[in-house]
Design a protein around this motif. Structure first.
Motif: not given
Length: 122
Positions: A5-12
């Motif tokens: 999972i891309p980091a931005r999506l994981a953070a979201e």
């Protein structure tokens, strides 16, 4: 094969989960959630909660460990929440209401830390 999972999506995803936990915590404390992820030209407010005549505009921050919680919020972020709250106030407030800016800090293995009335117009 499982894709990363891309980091931005994981953070979201983590942010949304933290907001759900914070909303649950506030409801247990007698607050009613009247808004989630409310966007304005000045910024976003994670949660807006009401208890009696008090409207709390709540910034939610989650960190991987308790030691990082003290660094999770700063004056710049609070100023953005306060500016957004000023805009949202006009559509959410009832006569006689008061407002404040709160922060809820979350980390695994720790109870939510609710900091009330953290902004005093710096």
């Amino acid at each position: 094969m499982k894709r990363a999972i891309p980091a931005r999506l994981a953070a979201e995803k983590r942010g949304r989960q933290a907001e759900r936990i914070a909303g649950w915590w506030l409801r247990l404390k007698g607050w009613q959630i009247v808004g989630r992820r409310m966007r304005t030209a000045a910024g976003e407010v994670d949660l807006v909660a009401r208890k009696g005549v008090m409207l709390a505009f709540v910034e939610v921050k989650a960190r991987a460990n308790g030691a990082d919680l003290d660094l999770a919020i700063d004056e710049r972020r609070l100023a953005r929440v306060a500016a957004a709250a000023e805009i949202l106030w006009h559509s959410l407030a009832k006569p006689g209401d008061d407002m404040r800016i709160d922060v809820i800090l979350l980390a695994p293995g720790h109870r939510p830390r609710h900091l009330a009335n953290v902004w005093h117009g710096g």
